[in-house]
Design a protein around this motif. Sequence first.
Motif, PDB file in Angstrom:
ATOM      1  N   GLN A  60       9.965  44.541  33.107  1.00  0.00           N
ATOM      2  CA  GLN A  60       8.531  44.491  33.357  1.00  0.00           C
ATOM      3  C   GLN A  60       7.822  44.721  32.017  1.00  0.00           C
ATOM      4  N   TYR A  61       6.812  43.934  31.749  1.00  0.00           N
ATOM      5  CA  TYR A  61       6.103  44.025  30.470  1.00  0.00           C
ATOM      6  C   TYR A  61       4.661  44.462  30.717  1.00  0.00           C
ATOM      7  N   PHE A  62       4.283  45.581  30.084  1.00  0.00           N
ATOM      8  CA  PHE A  62       2.932  46.126  30.197  1.00  0.00           C
ATOM      9  C   PHE A  62       2.356  46.218  28.782  1.00  0.00           C
ATOM     10  N   ILE A  63       1.939  45.081  28.238  1.00  0.00           N
ATOM     11  CA  ILE A  63       1.609  45.034  26.818  1.00  0.00           C
ATOM     12  C   ILE A  63       0.172  45.463  26.525  1.00  0.00           C
ATOM     13  N   HIS A  64      -0.671  45.527  27.549  1.00  0.00           N
ATOM     14  CA  HIS A  64      -2.033  46.038  27.419  1.00  0.00           C
ATOM     15  C   HIS A  64      -2.373  46.766  28.719  1.00  0.00           C
ATOM     16  N   PRO A  65      -3.350  47.656  28.708  1.00  0.00           N
ATOM     17  CA  PRO A  65      -3.749  48.312  29.955  1.00  0.00           C
ATOM     18  C   PRO A  65      -4.145  47.288  31.021  1.00  0.00           C
ATOM     19  N   GLY A  66      -3.571  47.448  32.206  1.00  0.00           N
ATOM     20  CA  GLY A  66      -3.889  46.554  33.314  1.00  0.00           C
ATOM     21  C   GLY A  66      -3.065  45.282  33.350  1.00  0.00           C
ATOM     22  N   TRP A  67      -2.294  44.994  32.289  1.00  0.00           N
ATOM     23  CA  TRP A  67      -1.486  43.777  32.245  1.00  0.00           C
ATOM     24  C   TRP A  67      -0.083  44.065  32.787  1.00  0.00           C
ATOM     25  N   HIS A  68       0.439  43.101  33.522  1.00  0.00           N
ATOM     26  CA  HIS A  68       1.780  43.235  34.099  1.00  0.00           C
ATOM     27  C   HIS A  68       2.434  41.852  34.076  1.00  0.00           C
ATOM     28  N   GLU A  69       3.447  41.701  33.236  1.00  0.00           N
ATOM     29  CA  GLU A  69       4.092  40.407  33.049  1.00  0.00           C
ATOM     30  C   GLU A  69       5.587  40.479  33.350  1.00  0.00           C
ATOM     31  N   GLN A  70       6.157  39.296  33.610  1.00  0.00           N
ATOM     32  CA  GLN A  70       7.592  39.181  33.874  1.00  0.00           C
ATOM     33  C   GLN A  70       8.115  37.899  33.230  1.00  0.00           C
ATOM     34  N   ASP A  71       9.382  37.897  32.866  1.00  0.00           N
ATOM     35  CA  ASP A  71      10.024  36.719  32.295  1.00  0.00           C
ATOM     36  C   ASP A  71      10.577  35.874  33.443  1.00  0.00           C
ATOM     37  N   ALA A  72       9.959  34.730  33.685  1.00  0.00           N
ATOM     38  CA  ALA A  72      10.351  33.892  34.818  1.00  0.00           C
ATOM     39  C   ALA A  72      11.797  33.418  34.699  1.00  0.00           C
ATOM     40  N   HIS A  73      12.254  33.150  33.483  1.00  0.00           N
ATOM     41  CA  HIS A  73      13.636  32.694  33.293  1.00  0.00           C
ATOM     42  C   HIS A  73      14.638  33.818  33.581  1.00  0.00           C
ATOM     43  N   GLU A  74      14.271  35.043  33.227  1.00  0.00           N
ATOM     44  CA  GLU A  74      15.157  36.167  33.526  1.00  0.00           C
ATOM     45  C   GLU A  74      15.324  36.333  35.031  1.00  0.00           C
ATOM     46  N   ILE A  75      14.251  36.116  35.788  1.00  0.00           N
ATOM     47  CA  ILE A  75      14.330  36.240  37.246  1.00  0.00           C
ATOM     48  C   ILE A  75      15.356  35.252  37.810  1.00  0.00           C
ATOM     49  N   VAL A  76      15.320  34.016  37.328  1.00  0.00           N
ATOM     50  CA  VAL A  76      16.292  33.013  37.782  1.00  0.00           C
ATOM     51  C   VAL A  76      17.711  33.433  37.414  1.00  0.00           C
ATOM     52  N   GLU A  77      17.895  33.871  36.180  1.00  0.00           N
ATOM     53  CA  GLU A  77      19.232  34.270  35.718  1.00  0.00           C
ATOM     54  C   GLU A  77      19.781  35.428  36.538  1.00  0.00           C
ATOM     55  N   LYS A  78      18.928  36.404  36.836  1.00  0.00           N
ATOM     56  CA  LYS A  78      19.383  37.558  37.615  1.00  0.00           C
ATOM     57  C   LYS A  78      19.709  37.149  39.055  1.00  0.00           C
ATOM     58  N   CYS A  79      18.980  36.175  39.589  1.00  0.00           N
ATOM     59  CA  CYS A  79      19.306  35.678  40.932  1.00  0.00           C
ATOM     60  C   CYS A  79      20.700  35.078  40.973  1.00  0.00           C
ATOM     61  N   TYR A  80      21.026  34.241  39.986  1.00  0.00           N
ATOM     62  CA  TYR A  80      22.355  33.646  39.946  1.00  0.00           C
ATOM     63  C   TYR A  80      23.439  34.720  39.810  1.00  0.00           C
ATOM     64  N   GLN A  81      23.173  35.748  39.008  1.00  0.00           N
ATOM     65  CA  GLN A  81      24.143  36.828  38.851  1.00  0.00           C
ATOM     66  C   GLN A  81      24.360  37.574  40.169  1.00  0.00           C
ATOM     67  N   CYS A  82      23.273  37.812  40.897  1.00  0.00           N
ATOM     68  CA  CYS A  82      23.388  38.496  42.189  1.00  0.00           C
ATOM     69  C   CYS A  82      24.166  37.655  43.193  1.00  0.00           C
ATOM     70  N   ILE A  83      23.903  36.352  43.203  1.00  0.00           N
ATOM     71  CA  ILE A  83      24.641  35.458  44.096  1.00  0.00           C
ATOM     72  C   ILE A  83      26.136  35.530  43.794  1.00  0.00           C
ATOM     73  N   GLU A  84      26.483  35.459  42.521  1.00  0.00           N
ATOM     74  CA  GLU A  84      27.894  35.469  42.121  1.00  0.00           C
ATOM     75  C   GLU A  84      28.594  36.741  42.579  1.00  0.00           C
ATOM     76  N   ARG A  85      27.930  37.895  42.374  1.00  0.00           N
ATOM     77  CA  ARG A  85      28.554  39.173  42.749  1.00  0.00           C
ATOM     78  C   ARG A  85      28.644  39.325  44.266  1.00  0.00           C
ATOM     79  N   ALA A  86      27.587  38.941  44.979  1.00  0.00           N
ATOM     80  CA  ALA A  86      27.596  39.091  46.433  1.00  0.00           C
ATOM     81  C   ALA A  86      28.655  38.186  47.064  1.00  0.00           C
ATOM     82  N   VAL A  87      28.738  36.952  46.595  1.00  0.00           N
ATOM     83  CA  VAL A  87      29.727  36.025  47.145  1.00  0.00           C
ATOM     84  C   VAL A  87      31.145  36.487  46.816  1.00  0.00           C
TER      85      VAL A  87
END
Length: 539
Positions: free
Chosen positions: A36-63
């Motif tokens: 989670q990225y909070f680079i200024h007060p009130g700002w909240h950002e996320q890396d969209a590509h990291e979300i995809v990568e973590k989803c694939y990792q979770c799928i691999e481990r769960a399966v």
Amino acid sequence: MTNCVASIDAGTTSVRCMIFDETAKVLASHQLEFAQYFIHPGWHEQDAHEIVEKCYQCIERAVADLGKLDGGKWNVKVIGITNQRETTVVWDKDTGLALTRAIAWPDTRTAHTVRELAKKSPKGTDAVKAETGLPLSTYFAAVKLRWMLDNLPEVKKAHDEGRLRFGTIDSWLLYNFTGATAGPDGGVHVTDSSNASRTMFMDLRKQTWDQALCDFFGVRIDVLPRIASSSEVYGQMRGGPLDGVAIGGILGDQMAALVGNKCFAAGEAKNTYGTGAFLLYNTGTHVVNSANGLLSTIAYKAGPNAPVHYALEGSIAVAGSAIKWVRDSLGLIKDASEIGPLAAQVEDAGGVYFVTAFSGLFCPYWDDSAAGTVVGLTSYTDRRHFCRATIEATCYQTEAILDAMAKDSGIHLKALQVDGGMTNSDEAMQIQADILGIAIERPEMRESTALGSAIMAGSAIGLFGWNVNEPHTLDKVNRAGKQRFEPRISAQKRRAGKKGWERAVQRSRGWNVNEDEDDGGKENASATGAARVGEKAAM
């Protein structure tokens, strides 16, 4: 082989893959947090590509874990997706890469944008509420996209040249899962009606993108995904251990929790206590317009030819995240699970109220200028009182939402279905029952969000005979071990606590008003722009 269904649950701070059997028993699960990225007060950002990568990792481990179970007899037949809503992703259709970090739903940088948009209509912040069911707010995706267009040149250029693609997290995941890695146009650009209803671009009654709404926000209609139902096959997974498996259900996370709690009848409601808290009240196949600060939204559309079911919603920006803040920023507890037992050591919060308005106040107050506020501190106060006040903050906001729902619908709930992380605390659920004065019902399997998207996916292909349009086909799902918490305090004490909370809320309001406000953060906007593309390309 015995069939089962997988759910990809992409939440605000983590993603997970959960695999269910026909009774909603969890066969395998894996979860990973993302940055989670909070680079200024009130700002909240996320890396969209990291979300995809973590989803694939979770799928691999769960399966992999599923393959070790019962001699490897289980076969994943279909996949559902559920997601944090309103979080906004933009990408270039020619490269398939995100143009900037995603702006997360709690982000409040767009307060200036909201005020500027409100000036365009004599209705002010209700400018598009008749069509969308939503007030102008920092919460919703259209305002976030408008900010990007105003502040990030690379986003505006892609928009003007017709290269821009917009989506909430469900669209972004589906685009990647169904083939974006095979080419820039390989992925399916689709969203479901529940997520579309949170963008402010969709006409709530027609369930279509509205040109007049797009014009109001200054957005090309062709950047938006196709709107589909919540239960149909959108495509097949590409890559990973579930390669070729159908993706058959999409729901925004709170709508998924409504389905997971099997609140299929008008008048049934659930509250999900996660990072925020979200109370949804099923209003059936008719839109109920709120006169009391609630949102009108789509709950689900269970198939291309199925009727749309609507809901009233009350949203609390800060719930479980307040407990995390007490742990990480104040150091009053070492583990989130400590807060309930500490709170139970005192009969009340000792006159302390903690208004957790870190992102302003959502329903039913709608005040983006409100600030986090603690009142009632004395030398008597200790960390037990503060822990209790932290839990009570979510419980009192839930009460305010239920009061508004009763006024809009004319119906008072007798019991509230609950799920989410905070519900693991018996103490928190007892406090909630005491404050509301009604019973709280908690299922044994509390992962209702993941379950809801799994039910929609299963229903799309008739797996297990599930049919969301015929709820009796789900009678065996998630029935075991339900617990019920009854209120224990007097009505007089309940009224006194509510009065104190309302006084505390008044003191939190209107704090974040800057008379010398700049142009909404343009001088900081470059931090989220083209540099992000460069960072991604270098990885």
